[in-house]
Design an enzyme around this catalytic site. Sequence first.
Site, mmCIF file in Angstrom:
data_model
loop_
_atom_site.group_PDB
_atom_site.id
_atom_site.type_symbol
_atom_site.label_atom_id
_atom_site.label_comp_id
_atom_site.label_asym_id
_atom_site.label_seq_id
_atom_site.Cartn_x
_atom_site.Cartn_y
_atom_site.Cartn_z
ATOM 1 N N LYS A 38 37.203 32.142 33.431
ATOM 2 C CA LYS A 38 37.505 30.751 33.088
ATOM 3 C C LYS A 38 36.490 29.760 33.648
ATOM 4 O O LYS A 38 36.546 28.583 33.323
ATOM 5 C CB LYS A 38 38.930 30.380 33.459
ATOM 6 N N GLU A 170 42.457 32.203 59.209
ATOM 7 C CA GLU A 170 41.053 31.837 58.964
ATOM 8 C C GLU A 170 40.935 30.342 58.641
ATOM 9 O O GLU A 170 39.989 29.680 59.061
ATOM 10 C CB GLU A 170 40.483 32.680 57.820
ATOM 11 N N LYS A 379 31.117 39.571 60.781
ATOM 12 C CA LYS A 379 31.614 38.867 59.578
ATOM 13 C C LYS A 379 30.424 38.466 58.691
ATOM 14 O O LYS A 379 30.466 38.620 57.470
ATOM 15 C CB LYS A 379 32.403 37.632 60.024
HETATM 16 C C1 LIG Z 1 40.964 32.272 52.002
HETATM 17 C C2 LIG Z 1 40.911 33.771 51.773
HETATM 18 C C3 LIG Z 1 40.197 34.577 52.630
HETATM 19 C C4 LIG Z 1 40.123 35.963 52.388
HETATM 20 N N1 LIG Z 1 39.375 36.727 53.241
HETATM 21 C C5 LIG Z 1 39.222 38.039 52.986
HETATM 22 C C6 LIG Z 1 38.349 38.833 53.795
HETATM 23 O O1 LIG Z 1 37.779 38.344 54.774
HETATM 24 N N2 LIG Z 1 38.176 40.138 53.465
HETATM 25 C C7 LIG Z 1 38.784 40.698 52.367
HETATM 26 O O2 LIG Z 1 38.540 41.899 52.086
HETATM 27 N N3 LIG Z 1 39.623 39.985 51.583
HETATM 28 C C8 LIG Z 1 39.858 38.670 51.859
HETATM 29 N N4 LIG Z 1 40.688 37.918 51.044
HETATM 30 C C9 LIG Z 1 41.353 38.559 49.888
HETATM 31 C C10 LIG Z 1 40.365 38.673 48.721
HETATM 32 O O3 LIG Z 1 39.720 37.445 48.505
HETATM 33 C C11 LIG Z 1 41.041 39.135 47.429
HETATM 34 O O4 LIG Z 1 41.711 40.342 47.696
HETATM 35 C C12 LIG Z 1 39.977 39.335 46.335
HETATM 36 O O5 LIG Z 1 39.449 38.082 45.960
HETATM 37 C C13 LIG Z 1 40.534 40.059 45.104
HETATM 38 O O6 LIG Z 1 39.503 40.212 44.170
HETATM 39 P P1 LIG Z 1 39.828 40.174 42.606
HETATM 40 O O7 LIG Z 1 38.577 40.602 41.906
HETATM 41 O O8 LIG Z 1 41.070 40.901 42.316
HETATM 42 O O9 LIG Z 1 40.158 38.648 42.285
HETATM 43 P P2 LIG Z 1 39.329 37.319 42.517
HETATM 44 O O10 LIG Z 1 38.135 37.552 43.368
HETATM 45 O O11 LIG Z 1 40.319 36.305 42.960
HETATM 46 O O12 LIG Z 1 38.806 36.949 41.057
HETATM 47 C C14 LIG Z 1 39.647 36.684 39.972
HETATM 48 C C15 LIG Z 1 38.788 36.097 38.858
HETATM 49 O O13 LIG Z 1 39.595 35.936 37.675
HETATM 50 C C16 LIG Z 1 39.370 34.661 37.119
HETATM 51 N N5 LIG Z 1 40.564 34.273 36.397
HETATM 52 C C17 LIG Z 1 41.810 34.096 36.909
HETATM 53 N N6 LIG Z 1 42.678 33.781 35.927
HETATM 54 C C18 LIG Z 1 41.961 33.742 34.785
HETATM 55 C C19 LIG Z 1 42.302 33.502 33.424
HETATM 56 N N7 LIG Z 1 43.558 33.214 33.044
HETATM 57 N N8 LIG Z 1 41.317 33.535 32.492
HETATM 58 C C20 LIG Z 1 40.044 33.834 32.843
HETATM 59 N N9 LIG Z 1 39.668 34.090 34.114
HETATM 60 C C21 LIG Z 1 40.624 34.049 35.067
HETATM 61 C C22 LIG Z 1 39.052 33.769 38.305
HETATM 62 O O14 LIG Z 1 38.325 32.627 37.922
HETATM 63 C C23 LIG Z 1 38.223 34.720 39.183
HETATM 64 O O15 LIG Z 1 36.875 34.659 38.828
HETATM 65 C C24 LIG Z 1 40.804 36.537 51.276
HETATM 66 C C25 LIG Z 1 41.545 35.705 50.415
HETATM 67 C C26 LIG Z 1 41.600 34.339 50.645
HETATM 68 C C27 LIG Z 1 42.383 33.453 49.698
#
Ligand SMILES: Cc1cc2nc3c(=O)[nH]c(=O)nc-3n(C[C@H](O)[C@H](O)[C@H](O)COP(=O)(O)OP(=O)(O)OC[C@H]3O[C@@H](n4cnc5c(N)ncnc54)[C@H](O)[C@@H]3O)c2cc1C
Length: 406
Positions: A38, A170, A379
């Site tokens: 998105k 964090e 980190k």
């Molecule tokens: C503040 C914070 C700190 C964190 N720190 C850590 C850490 O230090 N170490 C660690 O291992 N994990 C950490 N996490 C957890 C980690 O960020 C998530 O587990 C990880 O981002 C999951 O990856 P993902 O690919 O599933 O989703 P995401 O990385 O969240 O990506 C999802 C993607 O889907 C897209 N999307 C969503 N809905 C739609 C839609 N309807 N249409 C089109 N596109 C869409 C979004 O734009 C995004 O690009 C942290 C999380 C947060 C919030």
Amino acid sequence: MKKPDIVILGAGYGGLMTAVKLQKKLHVNEATITLVNKYDYHYQTTWLHENAAGTLHHDRTRIPIRDVVNMDKIQFVLDTVESIKPEKKKIKLENGELQYDILVIGLGFEAETFGIPGLAEYAFTIEDINSARLIREHLAYNFAMYQHEDGKNLGRLNIVIGGGGFTGVEFLGELVNRIPELCEEYDINKSMVRVINIEGEASVLPGFDPQLAQYAMNSLQSRGVEFITGAMLKACKPDRIVFEKDGKEEEIPTYTTVWAAGVRGNSIVEKSGFEHSLGKIEVDRDMRAPGHKDVFAVGDCALIMNDKTGKPYPSTAQIAIQQSGTVANNIKALVQNDEELESFEPNLLGTVASLGHNDAIGDILNKWKLSGWKAVMMKKIIDNRYLLKLGGPGLLMRKGKFNIFY
Ligand SMILES: Cc1cc2nc3c(=O)[nH]c(=O)nc-3n(C[C@H](O)[C@H](O)[C@H](O)COP(=O)(O)OP(=O)(O)OC[C@H]3O[C@@H](n4cnc5c(N)ncnc54)[C@H](O)[C@@H]3O)c2cc1C
């Protein structure tokens, strides 16, 4: 024979890494690969708490998709996914429709508010660049309003964080770095500002090494954070929160509640009729959705049980990145008609939680417990390693974290 259409939904850690790996593994003549997101950028979710506090500009966190994806090999569609129709192999987008032969669901997480009254309406969550930017601006607005209004409203200077898990802790660390800057900017005495964490368990970071969790609490407390543990948030209102501790309800006046105590998989998974647990598909070991030989789920949309503990593996960027390797290999195998698909085995390297610029804790390979500058360095190494894997030395040089002293 027609080339298969591979569609990847979401350009987060799981989806984007799957795309980057597939562009190397498959020839353009073998399959058509489409990546849908998105935004036209990937953001590092693991840095969003810094953007929300205002300690790191969001441009450092976002990476244009064209910088890491070979647009000659992958079609990028800038659109929002509305639903998936697995029985018709179709994706409904806000502005169109896509057909797939093989699908990867990597749409990430959403906040889960567990029906607590007012949270969905009045609390902030750290979910993407927009929500992080909103928190940063809201903090500054309330500091400015405190000075502007005639009657001094201390609620404007109270910041409540719901949940002392990884994200909550964090974010607290970044806030204690940011508050002195905000106070200086808005001529506010630092002692007037309260940063309060409300946590249901007896300590923050449940599940983490207890000594390191205690270290984190001591470090944050010494820099002004108030912890209210063993307390449940009961309601969030526009100008206060209500919590219960020891059977008694109490209130804290505040205009800023950040909810960091619950996440679930993207609700599109649920709406599209997949079997799920809190929006996560309990995938088979080859990362496919049960009963759907052509659908993979990755990252926070996937759930994998740890057979040793009987609990699911935590949702982390680390696991999402590792899963992308299995998903890419298995898609290649399907395209090339290989019978054998590989099983995903997480390789848990450990966890490092930052506590602001100059403190952190880390549990590495279940062997080394780190705190202080060693954990801070670790980190940065983890963050930089991801950039190197995703976009090579060029991306690392542009977006990496090389500041050693803070
Ligand atoms: C503040 C914070 C700190 C964190 N720190 C850590 C850490 O230090 N170490 C660690 O291992 N994990 C950490 N996490 C957890 C980690 O960020 C998530 O587990 C990880 O981002 C999951 O990856 P993902 O690919 O599933 O989703 P995401 O990385 O969240 O990506 C999802 C993607 O889907 C897209 N999307 C969503 N809905 C739609 C839609 N309807 N249409 C089109 N596109 C869409 C979004 O734009 C995004 O690009 C942290 C999380 C947060 C919030």
